[in-house]
Motif scaffolding. Structure first.
Motif, mmCIF file in Angstrom:
data_model
loop_
_atom_site.group_PDB
_atom_site.id
_atom_site.type_symbol
_atom_site.label_atom_id
_atom_site.label_comp_id
_atom_site.label_asym_id
_atom_site.label_seq_id
_atom_site.Cartn_x
_atom_site.Cartn_y
_atom_site.Cartn_z
ATOM 1 N N ILE A 33 2.424 -11.643 6.414
ATOM 2 C CA ILE A 33 3.020 -10.648 6.865
ATOM 3 C C ILE A 33 1.153 -9.304 5.934
ATOM 4 C CG2 ILE A 33 4.017 -8.642 7.251
ATOM 5 C CD1 ILE A 33 5.639 -10.246 8.665
ATOM 6 N N TRP A 34 2.805 -9.777 4.893
ATOM 7 C CA TRP A 34 1.983 -8.488 3.597
ATOM 8 C C TRP A 34 0.338 -8.982 3.966
ATOM 9 C CZ3 TRP A 34 0.011 -10.758 -1.379
ATOM 10 C CH2 TRP A 34 -0.212 -9.949 -2.545
ATOM 11 N N LEU A 35 -0.226 -9.783 3.761
ATOM 12 C CA LEU A 35 -1.337 -10.593 3.099
ATOM 13 C C LEU A 35 -2.109 -10.107 4.619
ATOM 14 C CD1 LEU A 35 -3.782 -12.048 1.355
ATOM 15 C CD2 LEU A 35 -3.484 -14.001 3.033
ATOM 16 N N SER A 36 -1.947 -10.641 6.022
ATOM 17 C CA SER A 36 -2.726 -9.755 6.909
ATOM 18 C C SER A 36 -2.580 -7.678 7.127
ATOM 19 C CB SER A 36 -1.779 -9.805 8.339
ATOM 20 O OG SER A 36 -1.134 -9.330 8.656
ATOM 21 N N ASN A 37 -1.214 -7.553 6.341
ATOM 22 C CA ASN A 37 -1.475 -5.790 6.175
ATOM 23 C C ASN A 37 -2.222 -5.884 4.873
ATOM 24 O OD1 ASN A 37 0.535 -5.402 8.045
ATOM 25 N ND2 ASN A 37 2.129 -5.164 6.694
ATOM 26 N N VAL A 38 -2.390 -6.500 3.670
ATOM 27 C CA VAL A 38 -3.588 -5.807 2.383
ATOM 28 C C VAL A 38 -5.304 -6.210 3.869
ATOM 29 C CG1 VAL A 38 -4.942 -6.862 0.822
ATOM 30 C CG2 VAL A 38 -1.631 -6.008 0.592
ATOM 31 N N LEU A 39 -4.960 -6.751 4.020
ATOM 32 C CA LEU A 39 -6.627 -6.976 4.519
ATOM 33 C C LEU A 39 -7.031 -6.020 5.008
ATOM 34 C CD1 LEU A 39 -6.638 -10.783 5.106
ATOM 35 C CD2 LEU A 39 -7.554 -9.470 2.898
ATOM 36 N N GLN A 40 -6.157 -5.468 6.359
ATOM 37 C CA GLN A 40 -6.080 -4.386 7.134
ATOM 38 C C GLN A 40 -5.846 -2.823 5.678
ATOM 39 O OE1 GLN A 40 -3.751 -4.342 10.832
ATOM 40 N NE2 GLN A 40 -3.948 -6.892 10.474
ATOM 41 N N GLY A 41 -6.002 -3.176 4.708
ATOM 42 C CA GLY A 41 -5.758 -1.848 4.315
ATOM 43 C C GLY A 41 -5.046 -1.135 3.577
ATOM 44 N N ASP A 42 -3.964 -1.984 4.700
ATOM 45 C CA ASP A 42 -2.460 -1.353 4.569
ATOM 46 C C ASP A 42 -1.715 -1.652 3.434
ATOM 47 O OD1 ASP A 42 0.003 -0.148 4.448
ATOM 48 O OD2 ASP A 42 0.759 -1.207 6.485
ATOM 49 N N LEU A 43 -1.286 -1.943 1.842
ATOM 50 C CA LEU A 43 -0.898 -1.807 0.834
ATOM 51 C C LEU A 43 0.978 -1.580 0.984
ATOM 52 C CD1 LEU A 43 -3.160 -1.128 -1.707
ATOM 53 C CD2 LEU A 43 -2.910 -3.367 -1.138
ATOM 54 N N GLY A 44 1.607 -1.152 2.419
ATOM 55 C CA GLY A 44 2.242 -1.032 2.074
ATOM 56 C C GLY A 44 3.467 0.170 1.372
ATOM 57 N N THR A 45 4.637 0.705 1.836
ATOM 58 C CA THR A 45 4.727 1.671 1.525
ATOM 59 C C THR A 45 5.635 0.921 -0.136
ATOM 60 O OG1 THR A 45 5.760 2.201 3.439
ATOM 61 C CG2 THR A 45 7.088 3.370 1.777
ATOM 62 N N ALA A 46 5.877 1.807 -0.860
ATOM 63 C CA ALA A 46 6.985 1.466 -2.329
ATOM 64 C C ALA A 46 8.439 2.112 -1.561
ATOM 65 C CB ALA A 46 6.495 3.049 -3.291
ATOM 66 N N ILE A 47 8.534 1.069 -2.547
ATOM 67 C CA ILE A 47 9.875 1.551 -2.525
ATOM 68 C C ILE A 47 11.252 1.824 -3.289
ATOM 69 C CG2 ILE A 47 12.298 -0.943 -2.479
ATOM 70 C CD1 ILE A 47 10.763 -2.821 -1.800
ATOM 71 N N VAL A 48 10.443 2.453 -4.486
ATOM 72 C CA VAL A 48 11.460 3.253 -4.688
ATOM 73 C C VAL A 48 10.603 5.007 -5.161
ATOM 74 C CG1 VAL A 48 12.434 4.373 -7.238
ATOM 75 C CG2 VAL A 48 11.889 2.058 -6.453
ATOM 76 N N ALA A 49 9.328 4.554 -4.821
ATOM 77 C CA ALA A 49 8.530 6.342 -4.692
ATOM 78 C C ALA A 49 8.478 6.188 -2.768
ATOM 79 C CB ALA A 49 7.332 6.115 -5.241
#
Lengths: 308, 527, 319, 279
Positions: free
Chosen positions: A67-83
């Motif tokens: 999931i992470w990789l496919s998101n990264v490849l689409q330019g989505d680096l996720g959401t910072a958990i703390v910030a």
């Protein structure tokens, strides 16, 4: 050259995948759980499970990776958990600072390092050579945080020339660039000097002398050109090194950047941010290697020939 | 295409205008450095956050303000009335107040906000726990129907956590609220926020509803405030010294002398709200033995620490609460004071005999314990002194340093014996926060869960019908906790700030417990 | 008229190690002098001394005089010496594979000589280069001029090096084992080219080689070097007919056949001693079939013999 | 084993070697050299500048700085040297295996090594300390891992070079097995360059240890390490600069000495060209 370039870029794909696996998995060894930061103390296991589900931390590691990789490849680096904001935003805030600092430090160490290396090589075994190489050695053995503090003490506190910390205006870049740059200068100067001396001993140089060319012209037009090939290759390889090595300097000068972001997120176990930072650095490294190869090809027809 | 073009043009001209405005405003701007214990606050969402910085208090107004003598005064509420049985409160709201996004402030928004406050997942809900429901009486009157009497309500309403939030935008923005955008009614609006780096606030030009305790009710005199976050005190001090910043919102005691040495710098002190203490994990041997806890607690030489680590500024702490609070007035016998002879006697009695190398032994085991601290330099310094003081009675403490943002997670493992911590709060309910049996691990780092304490705690938190009763109950609870030695109090600092006298003109009097909205409304920047 | 290049009792040291000891030889105008010896006998060092380039390898002349066209090279300024190199003395190196700057195009490397020494413009220099290349029978000279060194064969590169040596229109060419690194067939071509140069252009040639057959083919005179000293020197035919020095005789006796390791002389047992371990007396005596007590004790002086000179205690004994 | 002694004949190498011997001897004999204990606080004596009683002054707890510097050498040197030893062992095994067996193993090792070589050691170490946890052991392992790539690369290159040499062919033709050739011929011959670069890397590791100490991750108080001392001193740099200046100088001078001595050793062992290929 174009087919070569395409092939070369394609070759980076497995490297990228390998790096992404390493980056993804290494972080799951870090003890501590970012979910703890988010949960109300004394929360029920259900609340915890719900939170884990929200950040996808409840799936198996390979699935999480996919999931992470496919998101990264689409330019989505996720959401910072703390910030609690998109990681891409944090990176976008930090990256320009790092690039500016790293780029200038690279420029500084290249220009100064090559110059010193050439002067040392030309005056080989004379006092100027010894002085330069001695200075360079001492410069490279000072811990960068220490050097940074001493520079602050001298140039900011005593002389008041540059700001103590932060990233406001070009003045705030001078001391950090100097701190990082001095370490790099040592490396560049040493490689330049050695390559110059090595290249001076090559057969074709004797013939250049026999052709009656002036020694300075031989050194600068021919020998230096050869000496620069390894210098450029190594510098390109070390782009990631310079970006990442800025960590300490960014901390000492309280500057924003990838390094400070990485350190902070590491301490907070903010996986998505750490992963993104490392991925950025890894990509800089890969880009650096690629650039090194391209530059080498531009500088050396033999390498160009080998490419086709 | 044309629409897009026009939009771009518009935004370009707007940003150009903003740029010019910013240029013009440079004269009326000041750079502040956030207090070190406020560095890294991730959000300006007062409902969700567990950590809020000074800037939050400038974005959000509260219903009630507090004066330096801790008395309560009007702010967004013009007046209020408590029902004789304490089961209802009626607040008259100020008129003509608007939020930064143009929404009006009225009884409906107060109701909406409090509902959000009670329902949003987070740790602050307890502050509004006693409010059963909110009724809109008329546009500018609101009534809180109470589930039980809450003598502490005004305190809670004056706290930054209960800054009044505009409910519509809060609901609409979700997780971005407080990060990218935030709307309160306060004297300043958020312009930009980079976590851990910098926050820029601009003046709310239409602000006229400042707290009663401020001389200037608005708008603020300074147009633009920049808050920088610098984790290291010494860097911040050097910035002030070299003119990089104008105001430090915290100065550690050991740097106050350095500030005073400079002709153009001055120190501003206000009564402190911090207590430094050493939590003792009561579940972990040998500290499951109360004698060993007492011995460790009484090995701490508060006077020496005050003199050497904090340069004599501030005061020793011998209870868990700041001495300004009436609940801190416990009988002398309950106070925890340095008494090495007693410590040694207790350890002997507990079977820990002095061994070779100055470390006590029992059953062939040395008296070795862990001592956790955070990486900020002042913590490390204090912890090293604590370590040496424990060593003096034969307790060998092994220090482990954690990043300050990470140490809370670590406490949840409960693996530490001792730690060095500080808190900032000026209400006795902090005893409940740190020693409540349902908060083991964190914030109850001492893992203290005692049946008698729980009884006293319930009475203190929810059993009081009025303020006097609350004070009595909390004093009893506090006193009992002290006698169980789940921690050793160390030090209470003063709030010390430093500023450049060339740049900043302070109001004559800051009639507030902390340097917040009231002080910022009156503060001026010299040309 | 004096010889074009003349070395008079030249001694050379690198650091503290004396490598050449009292070398005397002369290249007459329009003639070819062959300088022969095994690897390590000091041939290349002699060439560097003649070019005034000893400093490149950290060496220096400790005694004697090097004269070019009657002028003492030591008395010249470095700039004057630089004007000799490339302009009046052309140099052909041992290994054409490494003699060219790999990152510069062929043409430019040749052009620079005539631009620098003859003051030609870029275009004229290129024209001259192409002309030279054609003369050296390089096909498609224009293409070659635009090529990179790595694109050429060894023989081709050596022709380029010769072209470079000729570009300044020199009086003397010093060729340091110009064929060693090349195939046998190519070797013959290169030697032929060099021989023709002398005939056609009146250039003098100092041809350094370890190959006596090459000497026999093209040289007018020959100087045999052993362990930093001249063993025998003189016109080619008398020496080949009756070598006085046993070393010369050995060299002639084992003109290399195909398949032999380069630089070695299988006919003579042992090897040239290193400069650190030169034996006392005649340096050849440990390998010499005629060695006597005198050979071990004292160094034989170099004495005239016929049209040449020889340094041997027993020159009369026939091999 | 005479080369290390011969390196003393070089003026710089000799001076550097003497400094190193001095530092190591002082570290070993610390309790004999100083009347003070490194951990006993004397708070009224804090922040004293250099004096006859305290040659380098005192720190924020009134402890003698020179004493702490000497004891600090113990930590800094032993952590760095142990870490590099681990690194060398692992790197040699990996590098030798990669070079010897070739194929996918070599490719995999080379890729990992090249990649990690491009990352600064400090980053690798920081991440590892985050995984292992702070303290001397954590830092030691982190440094060790951070430098494995360097020694793997070097060993691999040495073995690759030696593999083609005649004496290996000879051994093989005599029927020697893989293990025999690897352990009896290849590794011993590859040892000198690896050991010398290990020595130079120890210098870098001292800096790395100091940097980790600066981040508060190294030896925990009151045990002194050079980095830890500077970390504590950094907050007081304008008040008591000597607290940070002297440990910094100790690091710089020691690392310079290691480099100069290493340089002399390289000259003596005549392995410059073998090392340069790896630069």
């Amino acid at each position: 050259m174009l087919p070569w370039l395409i092939k070369r870029i394609l070759m980076l794909v497995p490297v990228f995948l390998a790096v992404s696996v390493v980056i993804f998995s290494i972080l799951h060894f870090i003890p501590g759980d970012p979910i703890d930061n988010l949960l109300k103390i004394g929360s029920s296991p259900e609340a915890r499970a719900e939170m884990e589900a929200r950040y996808g931390l409840d799936r198996s590691l390979p699935v999480q990776y996919g999931i992470w990789l496919s998101n990264v490849l689409q330019g989505d680096l996720g959401t910072a958990i703390v910030a609690r904001r998109p990681v891409a935003d944090l990176i976008a805030q930090a990256l320009p600072h790092s690039l500016r600092l790293g780029g200038l430090a690279l420029l500084f160490s290249t220009v100064v390092g090559v110059t010193l290396g050439v002067v040392a090589a030309l005056s080989r075994d004379r006092w100027s050579d010894r002085a330069i190489m001695g200075g360079v050695l001492v410069g490279s053995t000072m811990p960068s945080f220490w050097l940074g503090l001493i520079l602050i003490l001298v140039f900011s506190v005593s002389l008041g020339w540059f700001p103590v910390s932060g990233a406001r205006g070009w003045q705030s870049l001078v001391l950090p660039v100097l701190t990082i740059g001095l370490g790099g200068t040592a490396l560049v100067a040493r490689i330049t000097r050695v390559s110059m001396i090595e290249a001076s001993g090559r057969d074709f140089v004797t013939l250049l002398h026999a052709k009656g060319l002036s020694p300075l012209r031989i050194q600068l037009r021919h020998v230096l050109r050869h000496a620069l090939i390894p210098v450029v290759t190594i510098l390109a390889l070390r782009i990631g090194w310079i970006l990442g090595g800025a960590v300490t300097v960014e901390v000492v000068f309280a500057r924003p950047g990838l390094g400070t972001l990485l350190i902070k997120s590491l301490a907070q176990h903010d996986y998505p941010v750490v992963q993104a930072c490392l991925l950025m650095l890894a990509m800089a490294v890969m880009l650096g290697t690629l650039m090194g190869d391209i530059l080498q090809a531009l500088m050396d027809p033999r390498v160009r020939a080998a490419m086709t | 295409m044309t629409r897009l073009f026009r939009k771009t043009l518009l935004s370009a001209s707007v940003s150009l205008a903003a740029l010019i405005a910013a240029q013009a405003a440079t004269a009326q701007e000041a750079v502040f450095v956030m207090a070190t214990n406020e560095v890294g606050a991730p959000t300006y969402n007062p409902i969700k956050a567990t950590m809020l910085n000074t800037a939050t208090g400038l974005i959000f107004d509260r219903l009630v303000s507090q004066a330096a003598d801790l008395s309560y005064h009007p702010w967004l509420a013009e007046s209020w009335e408590e029902a004789p049985d304490g089961m209802a409160w009626t607040f008259k709201l100020k008129q003509g107040v608007t939020f930064h996004n143009g929404e009006p402030f009225n009884a409906e928004t107060v109701k909406g906000w409090l509902e959000l406050f009670k329902t949003t997942e987070g740790e602050n809900g307890y502050m509004a726990e006693a409010i059963a429901s909110v009724e809109v009486v008329d546009e500018h009157t609101v009534k809180f129907v109470m589930a039980r009497p809450e003598p502490n309500l005004l305190y809670n309403l004056s706290s930054t956590f209960m800054g009044v939030v505009e409910p519509k935008s809060f609901a609409a923005l979700g997780d971005n609220y407080g990060v990218t955008e935030v709307y309160g009614t306060g004297p300043f609006k958020l312009e930009s926020f980079a976590i851990g780096q910098e926050t820029v606030l601009v003046r709310n030009e239409g602000y006229t509803w400042g707290p009663e305790v401020a001389a200037n009710h608005g708008p603020a005199k300074v147009e633009r405030l920049t808050f920088r976050e610098i984790p290291e005190d010494s860097t911040a001090f050097l910035e002030l010294k070299t003119g990089g910043v104008d105001f430090l919102l915290s100065v550690p005691a050991d740097l106050m002398g350095e500030v005073q040495k400079e002709a153009n710098l001055a120190v501003l002190t206000m009564p402190g709200q911090d207590v430094w203490y050493m939590p003792i994990n009561v579940t972990k041997a040998p500290f499951d033995d109360i004698r060993v806890r007492e011995a460790a607690a009484k090995a701490i030489n508060q006077e020496e620490i005050l003199a050497s680590v904090f340069g004599g500024v501030g005061a020793v702490a011998d209870t868990f609460l700041i001495s300004a609070l009436p609940e801190s007035h416990v009988p002398d016998g309950a106070k925890i004071k340095f008494d090495p002879a007693h410590s040694n006697a207790l350890l002997d009695e507990a079977g820990w005999a002095m061994g070779e190398g100055g470390v006590r032994m029992k059953d062939g085991q040395p008296l070795k314990v862990t001592l956790w601290t955070q990486s900020d330099s002042i913590f490390r310094r204090l912890t090293e002194v604590v370590q040496a003081q424990l060593k003096a009675v034969g307790i060998e403490a092994e220090i482990t340093t954690f990043d300050s943002s990470m140490i809370r997670d670590q406490y949840k493992t409960g693996e530490q014996h001792l730690a060095v911590r500080s808190y900032n709060w000026d209400n006795a309910d902090i005893v409940d926060w740190f020693f409540g049996g349902d908060r083991l691990g964190y914030p109850n780092v001492s893992m203290f869960n005692d049946p008698k304490a729980e009884e006293l705690r319930a009475a203190a938190m929810t059993g009081a019908k009025n303020m006097d009763e609350r004070i009595a109950n909390f004093t009893a609870y506090h006193e009992y906790v002290l006698t169980q030695f789940p921690m050793a109090p160390i030090y209470q600092p003063v709030q010390a700030m430093a500023y450049s006298t060339d740049r900043i003109a302070l109001p004559e009097k800051i009639d507030a417990p902390a340097f917040g909205a009231a002080a910022f409304l009156d503060l001026e920047v010299k040309e | 008229m004096s010889a074009l290049l003349e070395l008079q009792s030249v001694s050379v040291s690198i650091g503290k190690v004396a490598l050449l000891d009292g070398i005397g030889l002369a290249v007459e105008r329009g003639q070819i002098l062959g300088l022969v010896g095994e690897s390590g006998s000091g041939k290349s060092l002699t060439a560097m001394a003649a070019m005034g380039l000893l400093s490149l390898i950290g060496g220096r002349v400790t005694a004697g005089v090097v004269r070019f066209d009657g002028q003492d090279m030591a008395a010249m300024t470095e700039v004057q010496r630089r004007k000799l190199r490339g302009r009046r003395i052309g140099f052909v190196t041992q290994n054409p594979m490494t003699a060219l700057d790999p990152v510069q195009r062929i043409g430019e490397q040749v052009d620079i000589v005539s631009r620098l020494h003859l003051g030609l413009s870029r275009a004229d220099a290129r024209a001259r280069t192409l002309h030279l290349l054609t003369q050296l029978r390089i096909p498609e000279a224009a293409t070659v001029a635009e090529a990179w060194p790595h694109q050429l064969s060894g023989g081709m590169k050596q022709r380029i090096v010769i072209a470079m040596a000729l570009a300044g229109d020199p009086d003397l060419i010093i060729a340091d084992e110009p064929t060693t690194a090349l195939d046998v067939t190519v070797q013959a071509q290169i030697i032929q080219i060099l021989g023709n140069l002398v005939r056609d252009r009146g250039v003098s040639l100092l041809l350094i080689t370890h190959d006596m057959s090459v000497v026999a083919q093209v040289c007018d005179r020959v100087a045999v070097l052993y362990a930093g000293r001249v063993a025998e020197e003189g016109p080619v035919s008398p020496i080949f007919a009756a070598p006085a020095h046993p070393y010369t005789a050995a060299l002639i006796g084992c003109i290399p056949q195909e398949g032999m390791a380069k630089g070695s002389l299988a006919g003579i047992p042992g090897a040239v001693p290193s400069a650190m371990t030169f034996p006392a007396g005649c340096r050849f005596h440990p390998r010499c079939p005629r060695a006597s007590a005198a050979c071990c004790a004292s160094q034989p002086p170099i004495l005239p013999r016929g049209e040449g000179r020889v340094a041997c205690h027993h020159p009369e004994v026939a091999a | 084993m005479i080369a290390p002694l011969r390196a003393f004949r070089h003026p710089q190498g000799g001076l550097a070697g003497c400094w190193l011997i001095l530092v190591i001897a002082a570290a070993l004999a610390a309790p004999l050299l100083t009347p003070y204990a490194y951990d006993v606080q004397n708070l009224p004596q804090a922040y004293q500048p250099a004096s006859a009683r305290h040659w380098l002054g005192t720190d924020e707890f009134g402890r003698d700085l020179l004493t702490r510097l000497i004891y600090g050498a113990r930590t800094s040197l032993s952590v760095s040297a142990t870490a590099i030893s681990i690194s060398v062992l692992c790197g040699m095994v990996l590098g030798a295996a990669a070079a010897w067996f070739g194929g996918w193993l070599d490719r995999a090792v080379t890729m990992v090594v090249d990649l990690s070589w491009s990352f600064p050691e400090i980053l690798i170490a920081l991440i590892l300390v985050a995984i292992i946890g702070p303290g001397t052991t954590g830092v030691m392992i982190a440094i060790a891992v951070a430098y494995i790539a360097q020694f793997t690369r070097l060993t691999r290159a040495q073995i690759m070079m030696l593999k083609g040499e005649t004496f290996i062919e000879a051994a093989r033709s005599l029927g020697a097995g893989n293990a025999h050739i690897l352990f009896r011929h290849l590794l011993p011959n590859a040892l000198a360059p690896v050991l010398v670069s290990a020595m130079l890397a120890t210098g870098d590791a001292i800096i790395l240890e100091a940097t980790l100490g600066f981040f508060g991750l190294g030896a925990q108080p009151p045990v002194p390490s050079w980095g830890g001392m500077m970390s504590a001193g950094s907050a007081l740099v304008f008040k008591a600069p000597w607290v940070i200046v002297f440990p910094g100088l100790a690091v710089a001078v020691t690392v310079v000495a290691i480099n100069l001595y290493g340089d002399a050793l390289i000259t003596e062992l005549d392995i410059r060209s073998r090392l340069r290929r790896e630069a």
